[in-house]
Design a protein around this motif. Structure first.
Motif, PDB file in Angstrom:
ATOM      1  N   GLU A 335       0.874  -1.260   0.034  1.00 20.97           N
ATOM      2  CA  GLU A 335       0.132  -0.116   0.008  1.00 20.97           C
ATOM      3  C   GLU A 335       0.950   1.163  -0.008  1.00 20.97           C
ATOM      4  O   GLU A 335       0.628   2.245  -0.582  1.00 20.97           O
ATOM      5  CB  GLU A 335      -0.889   0.058   1.394  1.00 20.97           C
ATOM      6  N   GLU A 336       1.914   1.111   0.946  1.00 16.46           N
ATOM      7  CA  GLU A 336       2.830   2.365   0.686  1.00 16.46           C
ATOM      8  C   GLU A 336       3.536   2.667  -0.607  1.00 16.46           C
ATOM      9  O   GLU A 336       3.515   3.675  -1.070  1.00 16.46           O
ATOM     10  CB  GLU A 336       3.871   2.087   1.784  1.00 16.46           C
ATOM     11  N   TYR A 337       3.620   1.709  -1.260  1.00 18.56           N
ATOM     12  CA  TYR A 337       4.468   1.713  -2.705  1.00 18.56           C
ATOM     13  C   TYR A 337       3.468   2.341  -3.340  1.00 18.56           C
ATOM     14  O   TYR A 337       3.510   3.189  -4.329  1.00 18.56           O
ATOM     15  CB  TYR A 337       4.872   0.180  -3.083  1.00 18.56           C
ATOM     16  N   LYS A 338       2.111   1.878  -3.513  1.00 16.83           N
ATOM     17  CA  LYS A 338       1.167   2.301  -4.227  1.00 16.83           C
ATOM     18  C   LYS A 338       0.953   3.785  -4.197  1.00 16.83           C
ATOM     19  O   LYS A 338       0.633   4.708  -5.010  1.00 16.83           O
ATOM     20  CB  LYS A 338      -0.194   1.503  -4.192  1.00 16.83           C
ATOM     21  N   ARG A 339       0.923   4.114  -2.693  1.00 19.40           N
ATOM     22  CA  ARG A 339       0.745   5.652  -2.412  1.00 19.40           C
ATOM     23  C   ARG A 339       1.989   6.398  -2.851  1.00 19.40           C
ATOM     24  O   ARG A 339       1.556   7.554  -3.275  1.00 19.40           O
ATOM     25  CB  ARG A 339       0.418   5.441  -0.909  1.00 19.40           C
ATOM     26  N   ILE A 340       2.980   5.936  -2.628  1.00 19.02           N
ATOM     27  CA  ILE A 340       4.144   6.838  -3.385  1.00 19.02           C
ATOM     28  C   ILE A 340       4.067   6.995  -4.682  1.00 19.02           C
ATOM     29  O   ILE A 340       4.272   7.938  -5.270  1.00 19.02           O
ATOM     30  CB  ILE A 340       5.641   5.944  -3.020  1.00 19.02           C
ATOM     31  N   GLU A 341       3.689   5.635  -5.499  1.00 20.55           N
ATOM     32  CA  GLU A 341       3.571   6.082  -6.942  1.00 20.55           C
ATOM     33  C   GLU A 341       2.580   6.994  -7.367  1.00 20.55           C
ATOM     34  O   GLU A 341       2.564   7.843  -8.222  1.00 20.55           O
ATOM     35  CB  GLU A 341       3.130   4.760  -7.389  1.00 20.55           C
ATOM     36  N   MET A 342       1.294   6.927  -6.536  1.00 24.84           N
ATOM     37  CA  MET A 342       0.285   8.000  -7.016  1.00 24.84           C
ATOM     38  C   MET A 342       0.946   9.534  -6.680  1.00 24.84           C
ATOM     39  O   MET A 342       0.356  10.276  -7.265  1.00 24.84           O
ATOM     40  CB  MET A 342      -0.973   7.626  -6.143  1.00 24.84           C
ATOM     41  N   GLY A 343       1.499   9.602  -5.461  1.00 24.85           N
ATOM     42  CA  GLY A 343       1.960  10.901  -5.139  1.00 24.85           C
ATOM     43  C   GLY A 343       2.865  11.368  -6.168  1.00 24.85           C
ATOM     44  O   GLY A 343       2.692  12.625  -6.523  1.00 24.85           O
ATOM     45  N   LEU A 344       3.859  10.765  -6.741  1.00 19.18           N
ATOM     46  CA  LEU A 344       4.757  11.109  -7.624  1.00 19.18           C
ATOM     47  C   LEU A 344       3.874  11.566  -8.889  1.00 19.18           C
ATOM     48  O   LEU A 344       4.561  12.365  -9.700  1.00 19.18           O
ATOM     49  CB  LEU A 344       5.946  10.150  -7.927  1.00 19.18           C
ATOM     50  N   ARG A 345       2.979  10.590  -9.384  1.00 17.92           N
ATOM     51  CA  ARG A 345       2.168  10.943 -10.506  1.00 17.92           C
ATOM     52  C   ARG A 345       1.321  12.097 -10.340  1.00 17.92           C
ATOM     53  O   ARG A 345       1.235  13.000 -11.393  1.00 17.92           O
ATOM     54  CB  ARG A 345       1.174   9.803 -10.860  1.00 17.92           C
ATOM     55  N   ARG A 346       1.221  12.606  -8.979  1.00 12.81           N
ATOM     56  CA  ARG A 346       0.437  13.705  -8.953  1.00 12.81           C
ATOM     57  C   ARG A 346       1.257  14.860  -9.214  1.00 12.81           C
ATOM     58  O   ARG A 346       0.963  16.160  -9.733  1.00 12.81           O
ATOM     59  CB  ARG A 346      -0.336  13.772  -7.536  1.00 12.81           C
ATOM     60  N   TYR A 347       2.630  14.802  -8.735  1.00 11.74           N
ATOM     61  CA  TYR A 347       3.663  15.797  -8.689  1.00 11.74           C
ATOM     62  C   TYR A 347       3.898  15.842 -10.258  1.00 11.74           C
ATOM     63  O   TYR A 347       4.142  17.129 -10.730  1.00 11.74           O
ATOM     64  CB  TYR A 347       4.970  15.428  -7.955  1.00 11.74           C
ATOM     65  N   ALA A 348       4.106  14.978 -10.944  1.00 12.73           N
ATOM     66  CA  ALA A 348       4.237  15.125 -12.540  1.00 12.73           C
ATOM     67  C   ALA A 348       3.314  15.826 -13.295  1.00 12.73           C
ATOM     68  O   ALA A 348       3.467  16.540 -13.938  1.00 12.73           O
ATOM     69  CB  ALA A 348       4.511  13.662 -13.046  1.00 12.73           C
ATOM     70  N   LYS A 349       1.804  15.437 -12.632  1.00 10.01           N
ATOM     71  CA  LYS A 349       0.828  15.953 -13.562  1.00 10.01           C
ATOM     72  C   LYS A 349       0.753  17.545 -13.279  1.00 10.01           C
ATOM     73  O   LYS A 349       0.354  18.442 -14.180  1.00 10.01           O
ATOM     74  CB  LYS A 349      -0.501  15.306 -13.197  1.00 10.01           C
ATOM     75  N   GLU A 350       1.118  17.879 -12.019  1.00  8.03           N
ATOM     76  CA  GLU A 350       1.115  19.311 -11.558  1.00  8.03           C
ATOM     77  C   GLU A 350       2.286  19.924 -12.341  1.00  8.03           C
ATOM     78  O   GLU A 350       2.100  21.214 -12.656  1.00  8.03           O
ATOM     79  CB  GLU A 350       1.129  19.105 -10.053  1.00  8.03           C
ATOM     80  N   ARG A 351       3.223  19.584 -12.595  1.00  4.46           N
ATOM     81  CA  ARG A 351       4.527  20.400 -12.901  1.00  4.46           C
ATOM     82  C   ARG A 351       4.735  20.129 -14.628  1.00  4.46           C
ATOM     83  O   ARG A 351       5.368  20.961 -15.155  1.00  4.46           O
ATOM     84  CB  ARG A 351       5.715  19.800 -12.522  1.00  4.46           C
ATOM     85  N   ARG A 352       3.908  19.220 -15.224  1.00  4.88           N
ATOM     86  CA  ARG A 352       4.271  18.806 -16.630  1.00  4.88           C
ATOM     87  C   ARG A 352       3.926  20.184 -17.425  1.00  4.88           C
ATOM     88  O   ARG A 352       4.867  20.546 -18.219  1.00  4.88           O
ATOM     89  CB  ARG A 352       3.537  17.935 -17.079  1.00  4.88           C
ATOM     90  N   TRP A 353       2.811  20.918 -17.414  1.00  7.90           N
ATOM     91  CA  TRP A 353       2.564  21.820 -18.208  1.00  7.90           C
ATOM     92  C   TRP A 353       3.374  23.376 -17.844  1.00  7.90           C
ATOM     93  O   TRP A 353       3.727  24.087 -18.670  1.00  7.90           O
ATOM     94  CB  TRP A 353       1.030  22.019 -18.225  1.00  7.90           C
ATOM     95  N   ARG A 354       3.468  23.138 -16.644  1.00  7.11           N
ATOM     96  CA  ARG A 354       4.342  24.516 -16.133  1.00  7.11           C
ATOM     97  C   ARG A 354       5.824  24.465 -16.611  1.00  7.11           C
ATOM     98  O   ARG A 354       6.324  25.387 -17.304  1.00  7.11           O
ATOM     99  CB  ARG A 354       4.472  24.234 -14.592  1.00  7.11           C
ATOM    100  N   ALA A 355       6.241  23.205 -16.636  1.00  3.16           N
ATOM    101  CA  ALA A 355       7.711  23.103 -17.412  1.00  3.16           C
ATOM    102  C   ALA A 355       7.871  23.257 -18.614  1.00  3.16           C
ATOM    103  O   ALA A 355       8.640  23.883 -19.319  1.00  3.16           O
ATOM    104  CB  ALA A 355       8.151  21.562 -16.853  1.00  3.16           C
ATOM    105  N   PHE A 356       6.511  22.702 -19.474  1.00  3.85           N
ATOM    106  CA  PHE A 356       6.468  23.092 -20.789  1.00  3.85           C
ATOM    107  C   PHE A 356       6.419  24.346 -21.202  1.00  3.85           C
ATOM    108  O   PHE A 356       7.184  24.858 -22.176  1.00  3.85           O
ATOM    109  CB  PHE A 356       5.282  22.214 -21.415  1.00  3.85           C
ATOM    110  N   GLU A 357       5.809  25.085 -20.394  1.00  4.44           N
ATOM    111  CA  GLU A 357       5.419  26.582 -20.635  1.00  4.44           C
ATOM    112  C   GLU A 357       6.887  27.323 -20.595  1.00  4.44           C
ATOM    113  O   GLU A 357       7.122  28.172 -21.205  1.00  4.44           O
ATOM    114  CB  GLU A 357       4.420  26.974 -19.861  1.00  4.44           C
ATOM    115  N   LEU A 358       7.533  26.843 -19.345  1.00  8.56           N
ATOM    116  CA  LEU A 358       8.875  27.677 -19.183  1.00  8.56           C
ATOM    117  C   LEU A 358       9.766  27.411 -20.227  1.00  8.56           C
ATOM    118  O   LEU A 358      10.819  28.549 -20.552  1.00  8.56           O
ATOM    119  CB  LEU A 358       9.450  27.208 -17.688  1.00  8.56           C
ATOM    120  N   ILE A 359       9.869  26.232 -20.537  1.00 10.62           N
ATOM    121  CA  ILE A 359      10.964  25.951 -21.380  1.00 10.62           C
ATOM    122  C   ILE A 359      10.709  26.669 -22.772  1.00 10.62           C
ATOM    123  O   ILE A 359      11.732  27.250 -23.722  1.00 10.62           O
ATOM    124  CB  ILE A 359      11.111  24.308 -21.738  1.00 10.62           C
TER     125      ILE A 359
END
Length: 406
Positions: A335-359
């Motif tokens: 369960e901890e492993y799945k929660r970590i994976e979901m947390g990192l996915r949430r981070y990636a989703k939140e930062r993807r378009w911001r990074a695209f726009e900045l570059i």
């Protein structure tokens, strides 16, 4: 020797130390691996825009840094061809939340402030990562001294040549065709510059000055690279001579900054960036591994957001991991492993378009600002100067939020 660590962060730069401090503020321990034998302070200083101060305030270190660096109250753009100011923008000084807050922050001061807030032993120096393997829910991090760390979470903050980004499948960052010379000059008494960000544009060059405090001025100089430029890489004296020949029509006190800079305080580096399309389709995170900072979104420095966005990354990632690991004592390993994976996915989703726009914005602004030719020079100086200044402030208006979602 093998050891198990909950969270391993590779790289003790701005992104790595910010992530570690964000996690520490949430009561989560991490281990930061740094390949050098001490903090890497090359680069001298960088512009901290409003978005960076929001991140620093979220970490609880904004105020001590403000006390050491002067606030800038304006942006002035000048053509080195005509010697005439092409645009000027005043910053609203009513506060970071309502206006704009911009300062030139010395890199060493920022890194030391971040590191000093961490528990003793958080940063392990002379620890170079040579390979990464999978072992069930864990990642095996092999170090150059032969030791192996078993990590529940692996975070790559290891710069443009990131071993973690390579493991995730990212290509090597592309060369932008330009290089940057950076330096810092220290005055015995106060310098004469107003608290402004001064930028200059000429035929194929772009440079600027940022007063950090009453006695320190940081400067940068970007130019298109050629085979002749390669001769300068190991010779600060040649770098200085090259710049002095390219400065064009500028005020005497600006020229004096470059003349006064000691050779030991000059460095040259090629400018690299990751394709914005790779940001959209690449693996920012995969299982329990992710990247931040230059390992994630290296960009050209034309909007001054490299260090600022690394601060954003660290706050957002710490928040996402903090939410994922809440009440972890009651979780099974799976369960901890799945929660970590979901947390990192949430981070990636939140930062993807911001990074695209900045570059994308940085590359576009750099192309216009540093372009050559009569037509482009005319458009930049007469038509696009105000637009370019507006882009800097637009990118700086982002708010990464607090460390805790509650």
């Amino acid at each position: 020797m093998e050891a198990v660590e909950d969270i391993v962060i590779v790289g003790a730069g701005i992104a790595g130390l910010t992530t570690a401090l964000g996690l520490h503020r949430l009561g989560i321990r991490s281990l930061v691996l740094e390949s050098s034998d001490g903090l890497r302070t090359t680069g001298f200083a960088f512009t901290t825009w409003t978005n960076a101060w929001r991140a620093l305030d979220a970490l609880g270190i904004g105020e001590p840094l403000r006390q050491q660096h002067n606030q800038l109250f304006g942006l002035q753009l000048t053509s080195t061809i005509s010697g005439i100011s092409t645009a000027e923008r005043q910053f609203d000084a009513t506060g970071a939340r309502r206006g704009h807050e911009i300062r030139g922050v010395q890199r060493r001061t920022l890194l030391e402030t971040l590191a000093n807030e961490l528990p003793s032993g958080t940063v392990r120096y002379s620890s170079k990562v040579v390979s990464i393997e999978e072992s069930g829910f864990l990642k095996l991090v092999h170090l150059s001294d032969g030791s192996i760390l078993k990590a529940k979470v692996l975070i790559g903050c290891d710069g443009v040549n990131s071993a973690v980004a390579k493991w995730l499948g990212f290509k090597k960052p592309a060369f932008a065709g330009r290089s940057a010379i950076r330096g810092c000059v220290y005055y015995d008494h106060s310098h004469s510059f107003e608290p402004k960000f001064f930028q200059f544009f000429g035929e194929g060059v772009r440079f600027g000055l940022i007063p950090c405090d009453d006695k320190t001025v940081y400067w940068f100089f970007t130019f298109y690279s050629s085979s002749k430029n390669e001769e300068m890489e190991e010779s600060p004296a040649k770098m200085k001579q090259f710049m002095l020949q390219k400065l064009g029509k500028i005020p005497d006190n600006v020229r004096a900054v470059f003349e006064k800079t000691e050779l030991d305080n000059i460095i040259l580096s090629p400018l690299k960036f990751r394709s914005p399309w790779e940001i959209l389709w690449g693996n920012i995170s995969k299982t329990n591994v992710c990247v931040t900072g230059d390992a994630f979104h290296p960009m050209t420095p034309d909007i001054g957001q490299g260090g600022c966005s690394a601060l954003e990354d660290g706050v957002v990632l710490a928040r996402c991991l903090g939410e994922a690991l809440r009440d972890k004592q009651s979780m099974s390993s799976e369960e901890e492993y799945k929660r970590i994976e979901m947390g990192l996915r949430r981070y990636a989703k939140e930062r993807r378009w911001r990074a695209f726009e900045l570059i994308s914005t940085a590359y576009m602004v750099g192309y216009i600002q540093q372009g050559n030719g009569k037509v482009l020079n005319f458009l930049r100086d007469r038509v696009l100067a105000t637009f370019l200044a507006r882009q800097l402030l637009k990118m700086a208006s982002f708010d990464c939020g607090k460390l805790s979602a509650s």
